[in-house]
Design a protein around this motif. Structure first.
Motif, PDB file in Angstrom:
ATOM      1  N   THR A  74       0.550  83.739  41.733  1.00  0.00           N
ATOM      2  CA  THR A  74       0.949  83.773  43.144  1.00  0.00           C
ATOM      3  C   THR A  74       1.510  82.461  43.653  1.00  0.00           C
ATOM      4  O   THR A  74       2.233  82.441  44.643  1.00  0.00           O
ATOM      5  N   GLY A  75       1.148  81.344  43.008  1.00  0.00           N
ATOM      6  CA  GLY A  75       1.586  80.039  43.503  1.00  0.00           C
ATOM      7  C   GLY A  75       0.759  79.518  44.656  1.00  0.00           C
ATOM      8  O   GLY A  75       1.079  78.477  45.233  1.00  0.00           O
ATOM      9  N   LEU A  76      -0.325  80.207  45.001  1.00  0.00           N
ATOM     10  CA  LEU A  76      -1.185  79.785  46.105  1.00  0.00           C
ATOM     11  C   LEU A  76      -2.325  78.926  45.586  1.00  0.00           C
ATOM     12  O   LEU A  76      -2.755  79.061  44.450  1.00  0.00           O
ATOM     13  N   GLY A  77      -2.825  78.051  46.445  1.00  0.00           N
ATOM     14  CA  GLY A  77      -4.024  77.291  46.125  1.00  0.00           C
ATOM     15  C   GLY A  77      -3.786  76.112  45.207  1.00  0.00           C
ATOM     16  O   GLY A  77      -2.649  75.690  44.967  1.00  0.00           O
ATOM     17  N   ALA A  78      -4.878  75.577  44.690  1.00  0.00           N
ATOM     18  CA  ALA A  78      -4.831  74.385  43.850  1.00  0.00           C
ATOM     19  C   ALA A  78      -4.176  74.688  42.503  1.00  0.00           C
ATOM     20  O   ALA A  78      -4.207  75.820  42.024  1.00  0.00           O
ATOM     21  N   ARG A  79      -3.619  73.657  41.901  1.00  0.00           N
ATOM     22  CA  ARG A  79      -2.929  73.814  40.608  1.00  0.00           C
ATOM     23  C   ARG A  79      -3.899  74.312  39.545  1.00  0.00           C
ATOM     24  O   ARG A  79      -3.565  75.192  38.734  1.00  0.00           O
ATOM     25  N   SER A 110     -12.594  66.598  35.558  1.00  0.00           N
ATOM     26  CA  SER A 110     -11.953  65.840  36.636  1.00  0.00           C
ATOM     27  C   SER A 110     -10.863  66.630  37.356  1.00  0.00           C
ATOM     28  O   SER A 110     -10.537  66.339  38.505  1.00  0.00           O
ATOM     29  N   GLN A 111     -10.288  67.646  36.712  1.00  0.00           N
ATOM     30  CA  GLN A 111      -9.201  68.406  37.345  1.00  0.00           C
ATOM     31  C   GLN A 111      -9.693  69.311  38.466  1.00  0.00           C
ATOM     32  O   GLN A 111      -8.907  69.763  39.297  1.00  0.00           O
ATOM     33  N   LEU A 112     -10.980  69.618  38.499  1.00  0.00           N
ATOM     34  CA  LEU A 112     -11.524  70.551  39.478  1.00  0.00           C
ATOM     35  C   LEU A 112     -12.314  69.767  40.509  1.00  0.00           C
ATOM     36  O   LEU A 112     -13.459  69.401  40.284  1.00  0.00           O
ATOM     37  N   SER A 113     -11.687  69.520  41.662  1.00  0.00           N
ATOM     38  CA  SER A 113     -12.306  68.622  42.632  1.00  0.00           C
ATOM     39  C   SER A 113     -12.889  69.328  43.841  1.00  0.00           C
ATOM     40  O   SER A 113     -13.610  68.733  44.618  1.00  0.00           O
ATOM     41  N   SER A 114     -12.574  70.606  44.042  1.00  0.00           N
ATOM     42  CA  SER A 114     -13.059  71.280  45.246  1.00  0.00           C
ATOM     43  C   SER A 114     -13.211  72.771  44.997  1.00  0.00           C
ATOM     44  O   SER A 114     -12.735  73.310  43.999  1.00  0.00           O
ATOM     45  N   ASP A 115     -13.873  73.434  45.942  1.00  0.00           N
ATOM     46  CA  ASP A 115     -14.050  74.886  45.904  1.00  0.00           C
ATOM     47  C   ASP A 115     -12.831  75.511  46.572  1.00  0.00           C
ATOM     48  O   ASP A 115     -12.647  75.388  47.776  1.00  0.00           O
ATOM     49  N   ASP A 116     -11.989  76.172  45.785  1.00  0.00           N
ATOM     50  CA  ASP A 116     -10.723  76.709  46.299  1.00  0.00           C
ATOM     51  C   ASP A 116     -10.765  78.230  46.282  1.00  0.00           C
ATOM     52  O   ASP A 116     -11.094  78.840  45.273  1.00  0.00           O
ATOM     53  N   ILE A 145     -11.614  80.844  37.395  1.00  0.00           N
ATOM     54  CA  ILE A 145     -10.754  79.665  37.289  1.00  0.00           C
ATOM     55  C   ILE A 145      -9.325  80.139  37.066  1.00  0.00           C
ATOM     56  O   ILE A 145      -9.086  80.998  36.212  1.00  0.00           O
ATOM     57  N   THR A 146      -8.388  79.606  37.841  1.00  0.00           N
ATOM     58  CA  THR A 146      -6.971  79.895  37.594  1.00  0.00           C
ATOM     59  C   THR A 146      -6.224  78.598  37.315  1.00  0.00           C
ATOM     60  O   THR A 146      -6.589  77.535  37.811  1.00  0.00           O
ATOM     61  N   ILE A 147      -5.161  78.739  36.526  1.00  0.00           N
ATOM     62  CA  ILE A 147      -4.337  77.582  36.144  1.00  0.00           C
ATOM     63  C   ILE A 147      -2.885  77.894  36.459  1.00  0.00           C
ATOM     64  O   ILE A 147      -2.319  78.856  35.946  1.00  0.00           O
ATOM     65  N   MET A 148      -2.283  77.062  37.308  1.00  0.00           N
ATOM     66  CA  MET A 148      -0.866  77.195  37.636  1.00  0.00           C
ATOM     67  C   MET A 148      -0.009  76.392  36.658  1.00  0.00           C
ATOM     68  O   MET A 148       1.043  76.848  36.219  1.00  0.00           O
ATOM     69  N   SER A 149      -0.463  75.185  36.324  1.00  0.00           N
ATOM     70  CA  SER A 149       0.234  74.338  35.352  1.00  0.00           C
ATOM     71  C   SER A 149      -0.762  73.337  34.792  1.00  0.00           C
ATOM     72  O   SER A 149      -1.727  72.968  35.452  1.00  0.00           O
ATOM     73  N   ALA A 150      -0.510  72.899  33.555  1.00  0.00           N
ATOM     74  CA  ALA A 150      -1.370  71.901  32.920  1.00  0.00           C
ATOM     75  C   ALA A 150      -0.692  71.414  31.655  1.00  0.00           C
ATOM     76  O   ALA A 150      -0.020  72.194  30.963  1.00  0.00           O
ATOM     77  N   ASP A 151      -0.860  70.134  31.346  1.00  0.00           N
ATOM     78  CA  ASP A 151      -0.366  69.647  30.068  1.00  0.00           C
ATOM     79  C   ASP A 151      -1.463  69.818  29.015  1.00  0.00           C
ATOM     80  O   ASP A 151      -2.575  70.265  29.321  1.00  0.00           O
TER      81      ASP A 151
END
Length: 268
Positions: A74-79, A110-116, A145-151
């Motif tokens: 969807t492109g919504l929320g945190a990366r 470290s990538q997960l900093s908040s409750d989204d 957990i969803t992932i929009m982008s990640a290296d």
């Protein structure tokens, strides 16, 4: 917060009776059940991919909690987004979130900093797993957990953080990577490209999966969740990956020119 079903009536049947029957028709009664560390399961409409998902879930021992990792369409929320608190509802069950494990994963990653919540409200990739989980394990909890982008390094760190959190947990946890395979190519091309990705997964090779999908331009929407799951499973001591089933949408639609591929894999 209770997250309501976003795709009931679209991806799967909308009433408890019809959904129960639909999942029963797609599931088996395999014994003994395999104790798995992770699985790959598709997330298309159940009429297309449900036979693959049903066979995977039919073969595994149910844990107390599922860590569900899927792509963000969807492109919504945190990366990279984790939902920590609340409930998820589908016609056949209401799932509690495992807040304690979710907080542990967040503190170890470290990538997960908040409750989204925004990334999850309309996203279907995790929701479509729930009818099968409800069928076999209504009382199981979930961590979405969803992932929009990640290296690649982020995938490794996230996978290792999830594995560390599971090691610190006293009850069984299973990781689900939600992904379809090639999209909108010919049946022959889908089978050829998907075999490359499947070979990397069955070789327990997260780096190889990530690099192969990108190098070969394979339109596998959940390769990042699958990469994370493989890293986590490796940290948890995985020794084997088994392809349970692979199909394409052509087997239902009859259209062999534009297909989507679906694979089910068990990691143990």
């Amino acid at each position: 917060m209770r997250r309501k079903a976003a795709v009931a009536g679209q991806f799967y049947q909308a009433t408890p009776e019809r959904l129960t029957y639909q999942v029963q028709q797609l599931s088996g009664s395999y014994v003994p059940k395999e104790k798995a560390l992770g699985i790959l399961s598709p997330h298309a409409g159940l009429v297309y991919s449900g036979s693959v998902a049903g066979e995977v879930y039919s073969r595994i021992a149910m844990p107390e909690t599922f860590v569900l990792i899927g792509p963000n369409h969807t492109g919504l929320g945190a990366r990279i987004s984790i939902m920590v608190n609340g409930e998820w509802e589908i016609p056949t069950a209401i799932f509690q979130l495992d807040a304690a494990l979710a907080r542990r994963i967040r503190s170890n990653t470290s990538q997960l900093s908040s409750d989204d919540t925004q990334a999850h409200i309309f996203e279907h990739s995790l929701e479509v797993q729930l009818p099968f989980i409800a069928h076999f394990a209504k009382r199981s909890k979930i961590v979405p957990i969803t992932i929009m982008s990640a290296d690649l390094d982020e995938c490794r760190q996230l996978g290792e953080g999830i594995a560390k959190s599971i090691k610190e947990t006293a009850y069984p946890v299973l990781i689900v990577a939600s992904s379809d395979m090639s999209h909108y190519v010919s049946d022959d091309m889908a089978r050829k490209m998907d075999r490359l990705a499947i070979d990397r997964m069955t070789s327990l090779d997260p780096e190889g999966l990530y690099q192969t999908v990108r190098k070969e331009h394979i339109s596998m929407c959940g390769y990042l969740p699958a990469t994370v799951m493989l890293f986590a499973a490796g940290s948890l001591g995985s020794v084997k990956a088994t392809l349970v089933r692979y199909v394409t949408s052509a087997e239902v639609s009859g259209d062999y020119d534009n297909v989507v591929g679906y694979a089910g894999i068990i990691i143990s």
